[in-house]
Motif scaffolding. Structure first.
Motif, PDB file in Angstrom:
ATOM      1  N   ARG A   1      27.313  28.032  25.485  1.00  0.00           N
ATOM      2  CA  ARG A   1      26.584  26.973  25.025  1.00  0.00           C
ATOM      3  C   ARG A   1      25.262  25.972  25.628  1.00  0.00           C
TER       4      ARG A   1
ATOM      5  N   ASN B   1      37.776  23.373  21.444  1.00  0.00           N
ATOM      6  CA  ASN B   1      37.297  23.563  20.063  1.00  0.00           C
ATOM      7  C   ASN B   1      36.693  25.180  19.922  1.00  0.00           C
TER       8      ASN B   1
ATOM      9  N   GLU C   1      36.714  27.930  18.651  1.00  0.00           N
ATOM     10  CA  GLU C   1      36.515  28.242  16.850  1.00  0.00           C
ATOM     11  C   GLU C   1      36.511  27.285  16.132  1.00  0.00           C
ATOM     12  N   LEU C   2      35.875  26.085  16.446  1.00  0.00           N
ATOM     13  CA  LEU C   2      35.695  24.756  15.260  1.00  0.00           C
ATOM     14  C   LEU C   2      33.744  25.112  15.198  1.00  0.00           C
ATOM     15  N   ASN C   3      33.403  24.337  14.828  1.00  0.00           N
ATOM     16  CA  ASN C   3      31.916  24.830  14.337  1.00  0.00           C
ATOM     17  C   ASN C   3      32.230  22.644  14.134  1.00  0.00           C
ATOM     18  N   LYS C   4      31.095  22.529  13.836  1.00  0.00           N
ATOM     19  CA  LYS C   4      30.741  20.754  14.569  1.00  0.00           C
ATOM     20  C   LYS C   4      30.849  19.755  13.277  1.00  0.00           C
ATOM     21  N   GLU C   5      31.081  20.213  12.309  1.00  0.00           N
ATOM     22  CA  GLU C   5      31.810  20.389  11.388  1.00  0.00           C
ATOM     23  C   GLU C   5      33.046  20.046  10.797  1.00  0.00           C
ATOM     24  N   GLU C   6      33.944  20.624  12.013  1.00  0.00           N
ATOM     25  CA  GLU C   6      35.594  21.224  11.882  1.00  0.00           C
ATOM     26  C   GLU C   6      35.756  19.914  13.056  1.00  0.00           C
ATOM     27  N   GLN C   7      35.103  19.475  13.508  1.00  0.00           N
ATOM     28  CA  GLN C   7      35.456  18.833  15.064  1.00  0.00           C
ATOM     29  C   GLN C   7      35.814  17.635  14.379  1.00  0.00           C
TER      30      GLN C   7
ATOM     31  N   THR D   1      27.895  16.563  22.151  1.00  0.00           N
ATOM     32  CA  THR D   1      28.004  16.901  20.719  1.00  0.00           C
ATOM     33  C   THR D   1      28.336  15.810  19.703  1.00  0.00           C
TER      34      THR D   1
ATOM     35  N   GLY E   1      30.888  20.268  24.197  1.00  0.00           N
ATOM     36  CA  GLY E   1      30.203  19.741  23.103  1.00  0.00           C
ATOM     37  C   GLY E   1      30.997  18.563  23.343  1.00  0.00           C
TER      38      GLY E   1
END
Ligand code: DC
Length: 230
Positions: free
Chosen positions: A160, A207, A209-215, A18, A15
């Motif tokens: 992914r 990442n 277990e992290l979504n895009k916003e959290e990253q 992204t 990711g």
């Protein structure tokens, strides 16, 4: 804060791009996908018959480097940059499994790397960029103000990549993708020239277990802390 260089390194399909794109958009920085540059060289070699029967000779690829012109152009529709090889948009062609199968080997050629690194440094000379790859924080920009090293669980990464290719209409096999990622991790971490490794001053971001916003929030917080330190 004056413009900085954000270097994002890590394994394949973690990711990186992204996150790099989201960050570049947020900061109004340029996004440079250094992997796309190695993919362009690989595509050029495939298109020009330099990779035959799964083999290639570095001696055939090296002299063609001056004829390989790579640039990135912002696409207002996708809100990110497309990759152009000799003025042709190859954004899709460089993402095939055929290119993925050879890119780590092509990118291990010393002369290919030094050519690409020189271009990457030129692209970053005015700062204000987010660049992702394998050796950005360790070799291309060892003095980058912010360095991230990304990693994630192998099955999460495989799924992914499968989803990404499916969404582009390319139907792929899960095991085939997983094997390609395992092989690329091995090649990228074991090559002689600037192998993938975490820079001592890079911040690790797992990442799985992290979504895009959290990253994105994680990185923006790091940038905020960096600003307070100045
Ligand atoms: O990021 P990516 O998967 O598109 O990169 C494709 C390949 O290019 C990757 O397997 C290793 C190589 N690469 C590299 O050696 N150095 C970089 N800075 C970026 C990519």
């Amino acid at each position: 804060m004056s413009p900085i260089i954000v270097a994002i390194d890590g394994y394949s399909s973690c990711g990186k791009s992204t996150l790099a794109k989201a960050l570049a958009n947020k900061l109004s920085y340029a996004y440079i996908d250094s992997g796309a540059m190695y993919r362009c060289v690989t595509l050029y070699a495939l298109q020009n018959g330099m990779i035959k029967d799964k083999n290639f000779l570095p001696e055939e690829i090296i002299p063609t480097l001056p004829y390989i012109h790579i640039r990135f152009q912002f696409n207002a529709h996708s809100k990110t940059s497309d990759t152009f090889l000799n003025d042709i948009n190859v954004e899709r062609n460089i993402r095939t499994l055929e290119v993925a199968d050879f890119v780590s080997k092509v990118s291990a050629i010393k002369e290919v790397r030094s050519h690409m690194v020189a271009l990457q440094r030129k692209m970053g000379k005015n700062k204000g960029i987010v660049m992702d790859g394998r050796d950005i924080g360790t070799n291309v920009f060892p003095k980058a103000e912010l360095k991230l090293f990304m990693t994630a669980d192998m099955d999460v990464r495989t799924q992914r990549r499968v989803d990404e290719l499916n969404s582009k209409g390319m139907h792929v096999n899960y095991e085939e993708i997983k094997n390609n990622l395992l092989q690329r991790d091995y090649d990228d971490t074991h090559r002689k020239e600037n192998p993938l490794t975490k820079a001592a001053d890079a911040v690790v971001l797992d990442n799985s277990e992290l979504n895009k916003e959290e990253q994105l929030d994680f990185v923006l917080k790091l940038m905020h802390d960096l600003m307070l330190d100045k």
